[in-house]
Write a protein that holds these residues in place. Sequence first.
Motif, short mmCIF file in Angstrom:
data_model
loop_
_atom_site.label_atom_id
_atom_site.label_comp_id
_atom_site.label_asym_id
_atom_site.label_seq_id
_atom_site.Cartn_x
_atom_site.Cartn_y
_atom_site.Cartn_z
N ALA D 81 68.97 27.08 44.26
CA ALA D 81 69.36 27.71 43.01
C ALA D 81 68.13 28.39 42.41
CB ALA D 81 69.95 26.67 42.06
N PHE D 82 67.75 29.49 43.04
CA PHE D 82 66.46 30.11 42.72
C PHE D 82 66.35 30.60 41.28
CE2 PHE D 82 67.41 30.95 47.24
CZ PHE D 82 66.47 30.10 47.80
N ALA D 83 67.50 30.88 40.67
CA ALA D 83 67.47 31.33 39.28
C ALA D 83 66.91 30.24 38.38
CB ALA D 83 68.87 31.73 38.82
N GLU D 84 66.96 28.98 38.82
CA GLU D 84 66.38 27.87 38.06
C GLU D 84 65.40 27.05 38.90
OE1 GLU D 84 66.41 26.96 34.85
OE2 GLU D 84 67.41 28.85 34.41
N ASP D 85 64.82 27.67 39.89
CA ASP D 85 63.85 26.99 40.73
C ASP D 85 62.74 27.96 41.05
OD1 ASP D 85 62.33 25.85 42.70
OD2 ASP D 85 63.96 25.63 44.15
#
Lengths: 428, 428, 428, 165, 165, 165
Positions: D81-85
């Motif tokens: 979940a790159f948007a939050e990682d």
Amino acid sequence: MLTNEEIRKLVDVETGDVARKIFVDPDVYQQELARIFGRCWLYVGHESQFKNNGDFITTYMGEDPVIVIRDGAGKINVLLNSCRHRGMKVCRKDEGNARSFVCSYHGWSFSNSGELLAVPREEVAYCNGIDKGDLGLLRPAQVDTLHGMIFANWDPDAPSLNEYLGDMKFYLDLMADRMEGGIELIGGVHKWIIDGNWKLAADNFVGDMYHVPVTHGSAVGIGIRKPWGDDGYQISPGNGHGFGGEFGGLAEGEGVATPYTPFIKKVRENLEKDKGDYVSKIVPIGHGTVFPNFSFLDTMRFRTFRVWHPKGPNKMEIQAWCVVDKALPDELKAAVRQQYIFTFGPSGVFEQEDGENWSQCTAAAAGWRGRQDNFNYSMGLGREREASEVLGHDLPGKIGGMWSEINQRAMYRRWRDLMAAESWSDLA
Amino acid sequence: MLTNEEIRKLVDVETGDVARKIFVDPDVYQQELARIFGRCWLYVGHESQFKNNGDFITTYMGEDPVIVIRDGAGKINVLLNSCRHRGMKVCRKDEGNARSFVCSYHGWSFSNSGELLAVPREEVAYCNGIDKGDLGLLRPAQVDTLHGMIFANWDPDAPSLNEYLGDMKFYLDLMADRMEGGIELIGGVHKWIIDGNWKLAADNFVGDMYHVPVTHGSAVGIGIRKPWGDDGYQISPGNGHGFGGEFGGLAEGEGVATPYTPFIKKVRENLEKDKGDYVSKIVPIGHGTVFPNFSFLDTMRFRTFRVWHPKGPNKMEIQAWCVVDKALPDELKAAVRQQYIFTFGPSGVFEQEDGENWSQCTAAAAGWRGRQDNFNYSMGLGREREASEVLGHDLPGKIGGMWSEINQRAMYRRWRDLMAAESWSDLA
Amino acid sequence: MLTNEEIRKLVDVETGDVARKIFVDPDVYQQELARIFGRCWLYVGHESQFKNNGDFITTYMGEDPVIVIRDGAGKINVLLNSCRHRGMKVCRKDEGNARSFVCSYHGWSFSNSGELLAVPREEVAYCNGIDKGDLGLLRPAQVDTLHGMIFANWDPDAPSLNEYLGDMKFYLDLMADRMEGGIELIGGVHKWIIDGNWKLAADNFVGDMYHVPVTHGSAVGIGIRKPWGDDGYQISPGNGHGFGGEFGGLAEGEGVATPYTPFIKKVRENLEKDKGDYVSKIVPIGHGTVFPNFSFLDTMRFRTFRVWHPKGPNKMEIQAWCVVDKALPDELKAAVRQQYIFTFGPSGVFEQEDGENWSQCTAAAAGWRGRQDNFNYSMGLGREREASEVLGHDLPGKIGGMWSEINQRAMYRRWRDLMAAESWSDLA
Amino acid sequence: MEYAFVRGIEQFLYREARLLDEGKFQEWLDLFTDDVRYWMPMKTTRDATSSAETTDKELAFFDDRKPTLSLRVKRLTTGMAFAEDPPSRTRRIISNIEIDALSDKEVEVYSNFLVYRTRLESVEDTYVGHRKDVLKEVDGSWKIAQRKMIIEQNVLASNNLSVFF
Amino acid sequence: MEYAFVRGIEQFLYREARLLDEGKFQEWLDLFTDDVRYWMPMKTTRDATSSAETTDKELAFFDDRKPTLSLRVKRLTTGMAFAEDPPSRTRRIISNIEIDALSDKEVEVYSNFLVYRTRLESVEDTYVGHRKDVLKEVDGSWKIAQRKMIIEQNVLASNNLSVFF
Amino acid sequence: MEYAFVRGIEQFLYREARLLDEGKFQEWLDLFTDDVRYWMPMKTTRDATSSAETTDKELAFFDDRKPTLSLRVKRLTTGMAFAEDPPSRTRRIISNIEIDALSDKEVEVYSNFLVYRTRLESVEDTYVGHRKDVLKEVDGSWKIAQRKMIIEQNVLASNNLSVFF
Ligand code: FES
Ligand code: FES
Ligand code: FES
Ligand SMILES: [Fe+3]
Ligand SMILES: [Fe+3]
Ligand SMILES: [Fe+3]
């Protein structure tokens, strides 16, 4: 203005090298506004948004604000949203119904087909004779539709919409003309701002299946789709347009399933009888872009249209809609709507990551050293075939594998040619 | 720099067409800073703000920050607010009283007439001999006043203030010299930012009565003024200046009336005896602009001065004051103050709409298509007469009807000529 | 690009006049990114930050984001933080430990020495053969270190770090090589944004003792240091570098004293035995800048490194660290840390004022009139001597008094020469 | 209304906000009933006199039931979940709490919010809006049974909506 | 101070804010006494050690009595108040409420505010400041008898002030 | 918790904020115990799943004990603290107050803050974050015995930190 020669150096379709500069440079951007957005057919709305005479929406063509409105005679008009007197926006709403627009600055009023109806105190103020016929709202030189999708073009010398779409039309039929009554948009539009160049999004949708298993890998992690195989395609029907997906339809999976999937399969079976066996392979037709900035997703779970409005070299406004067949049962429409919101739009469990990536791509490419490099679009170079070889049935266009950047290369070739050309005739 | 030829194409005074480009283009804007704001007489304050030696205010000339200060000898100085050493603002206040300014970076100190008084440790640091006489704060080449209004000009070759104002002076007398003791500013200044080009405001005040019944139509709705008739004028005394209003004085009305209206009528009657019957027609003198960016309103209810400071092609800072006759009784000053705040300034029930309109005009004109069009200033074309023909008494200048864009055409003609000219002598 | 001739007019080293334009002009700034930051040795980190293989930090070279990382073989690498595929930042952290970086867009993975390790589905996607050896992360042409300080340079034709530092190296030894084991950074970095041009900070640290008694005069007011005498120096060892301070060490004082001061005096005594009596005069070596944007303070109370990262003509990002001798006892490290935080960094009782001054200098210099003027760097003109004349021992470089702008003149001379030169060889 | 009752609800909302700000997403999820609707319609400019919200047949910024809300939370643990990682930094100002007691065990709560988030180095978003919650007492604790949220924007000024409200 | 008393005042301010945020301007107006002064002086930079406010002989951002305040509200219904037609979207964070009871029926209330407003597509303003109100009990309800407000800006960073505070 | 107890603490924090907003720095300083630690670590992006704070061996935005905190206050009276002369305009929104009573005389208090400051004409900063205080009752009044603050930014978006939190 960059010269023809300077532009040509920016895109090398033989190697797939595209200069990073085109994603960050302000001069390139200004030239795009003139040569891409000033000349190409731009999506401005769908006829299903205009049920009654007077219904309108507001949107953009490039950076120019426009009103799209169904006039008293039922005709769709596209009007520059700027008063001819002193430029004021004559309409400051997202959507509504209007017989006319009265400018809030000096009260000039315009009919819903754009004519200048009246100017206050005309006789005493303009007794010298104002030519009202010449002062209607500005409008694109051409407006045309396909399956209710409305496109407009500022350039009178541009080819017709039909010619402009070329072989892409064949495939758009498969996306938008599957059920009696055609398609419609679900109400409401997702609008948001991404700190990224508009082409990153257009190129992502035109041919970038390759990012899906990584960028959207969390979808497998939460069980809403199965891991990706290699069995798919990218089709480049020419003129910079393109689409692609998994054979059999994008986005099969288990979690959060809706009855839309079996339904669309039924629809497809019927279509197949009509058209041939390629239908079950490439319908729904996956991801795609109509050059320059109209994109869509057509999957086993939902359909979406979106426009990437340019707002500067480092910024775009996304407008995105959920699209359904008009004939779809209400409960399926509701299911598709919910599925769509969960996966796409600014909070979508898929789309969140696109915002993160596109904004950071643009930021990282903007430095002095970075912008001297190229982006790499070499995937699938030399392995392009005729679509008909692979899918039979005289299908038009070139085809590459699912993991191929064939469509992006075609898009940037088109971009380069338009940016370098002084006029459409120059292009041919 | 746009060439003479390029500039001349932007303004057509025969048709009233003015290219939208001049309201949004960054190159035009930079050229304005040099050729308009670097050469014209700019309003910087009023003598009533400087009661004691040492009293100062800070403001802008174009984008340059300046201090206006009454020095120890009682003389008004205009000083660039930037230390000659490393450019630091030597004064970071709005107003106050100072004998000198000590720079917060290295402590150079400047007298309130701008001389470099002392540099710390001068002997050891600058024993080579610093020429303090050469390092005083920079100042405009010319400073002059009219009825206490202080104007400054960077250009030594500019005509005198008197010549620059030309026939406008005759009318400014009617606005600022009506009672013994002259005018003064009520304390405090409204300062706010509008996302619009400064010329929109200057042109609005120079001659745009036409927007009033629409933009400010809510004033009728709430009963604070009667509907507008057609009985008024626009006067263009030359050099780009202009003013206009309703015959008999702007802004008559019922609601929220104050005793200022009967009072000003009395003042006017006296004035009329002196000067002639035109006075009761055009005093108070309505809306107006002294080219380029000093505007005023002089109505039956209040007077205001304002400056439209440029802050980029799409942004201006408004500074606005309420002006009264010094001899006005205190309770009338209080009434005028309250009336002014209620109707003008950022929360004013009139002025709120101007902010909305100017910001949206600028936004809508900024697109690629939009900025190729013109704004239309054709109102009243061909019906300009000598003011004296209409009002007698050898009144100077041209006159148009209340609903006429005569003054804007004159303003943009002046703008064009200055933008195209290499120097003031080139202009003549 | 400004021409050689245009550039040369901007800096007059004979008079100390430096055009304000270079602090605010966007074209000058773009040229700096290429000709200063694209060619000079830039500080990117210190070896003490990389204790283990895989340890990394992220920072900038000019506006380009870079990763500094110790690879599996223990070697320090500097890598452009931008994927070679579509430019995505491959690392979005401040610091950490990594064997490899997997790009979040399409999953290309890069080793911690920058090689492209793997691309997903390589065989099917790139069976045409992608040249992975050619698609590793971009890296500066040269990387070198001095006392653990890591510098990098994009330009293969640039002189070696040793040659670039020239005689400055002699003095950096005195700052960074005083105790067995050398120096290390205290963990954490102050990062903040100032609305000012980066050169204001670089020039302030290179030679501006003169601002200290004024800008930081509150330090005397609260008793944490004694008033400043005149007994100090500025040394310009060439190539635009410089440093200076009070003889005997900067920042003696009473208030909030820590045992670091007596400790450093002991260290200095030992050093003096080795090197000669100049040591007690100029160690700690005070304030300084290694051209272009690496600065330090080395005082009786703490040491700091800082980089002024350019972020546009009017904006810089400061990164600042506290530096200690590795061999310093833990309780002294703690005392130095606290002292440093109290006096420097964004809340530092010294450094707060620098932010105020630099931002307001840049603002005040930006107007049309202001930017035609010069900044004045005439202090100490004509009184420059050989450092060895004053301090003996064949000390290299020129020397001026503590209140002298000798170092700034040398810095802007270097700046001018680099800005005007087409290449390093052109410079020589 | 009794002080303890009011304070219980206010503290519930503060604790809830803190769970989000501290990244305790699973604990946060447990504060919702199984039949919760978590809905954020959008504000449109359709009328001259009011700021219309999209209806529940139209698009929304969120429209989750517990299953999809749970998946959103689970997603954050997938490592993709790159948007939050790496995670955003957030802080929630919850204010103007108004309570309508529907019964002893059910209340309707209005609140205004300012959610501040930054991420990476300098990405910065401020979301201001309001919420209307229905809380129910379940086994002696409050649970959120409905949440309707509005961000007071038309064109959302962010790269995405990767945080909760 | 009694809990119910304090809560009554806090809820009064929240309700008041909500009336504005929901566009119920006439109901909002009814919360003011007939002799109210609604005054927003401006912050100037005149001194080295304090942020002076303009006096009541000087200009102000607002200086209304009930009649003009009523006209401001009426204006919004004229169909020509284009600065608020279409209407802005607003949300008010009211916080740091402090109460000085002058009597049983009269209190002085301090509060801080953050008024967030956006309009059209992307116009965005955040006004932060504080208020000092005098509330009087009239027929069993609180009314605002005086309101003094400050926005903590020098050059107001907005196209206009078309919303209330 | 008793209402009066809770309200006492809330009002204490509001009063404290107002002292700062009104420039009463010496009075503010008196609210701290002599052994207070006033510490603002920084948020870093080090982990995939949390926003690490700098430890107390690492740098911080503030790390004061009473003596240096007092000097910061004294500094403002020297006439040479140009970063605050002329002074910034500030306003503090304090919200989401949560209290853990450690004893009758000692409480741990969480709160969120939004500190708005502008200075000169148009310099504007908004600092959003949270605090964890330990308050102790000393001679019948609360004093701040520890304050830990976090601003939710990575690269601080300001020219400096010349105001208190
Ligand atoms: S701008 Fe539309 S009527 Fe004047
Ligand atoms: S900048 Fe003013 S004294 Fe140096
Ligand atoms: S951008 Fe890195 S893998 Fe595509
Ligand atoms: Fe995607
Ligand atoms: Fe107007
Ligand atoms: Fe300094």
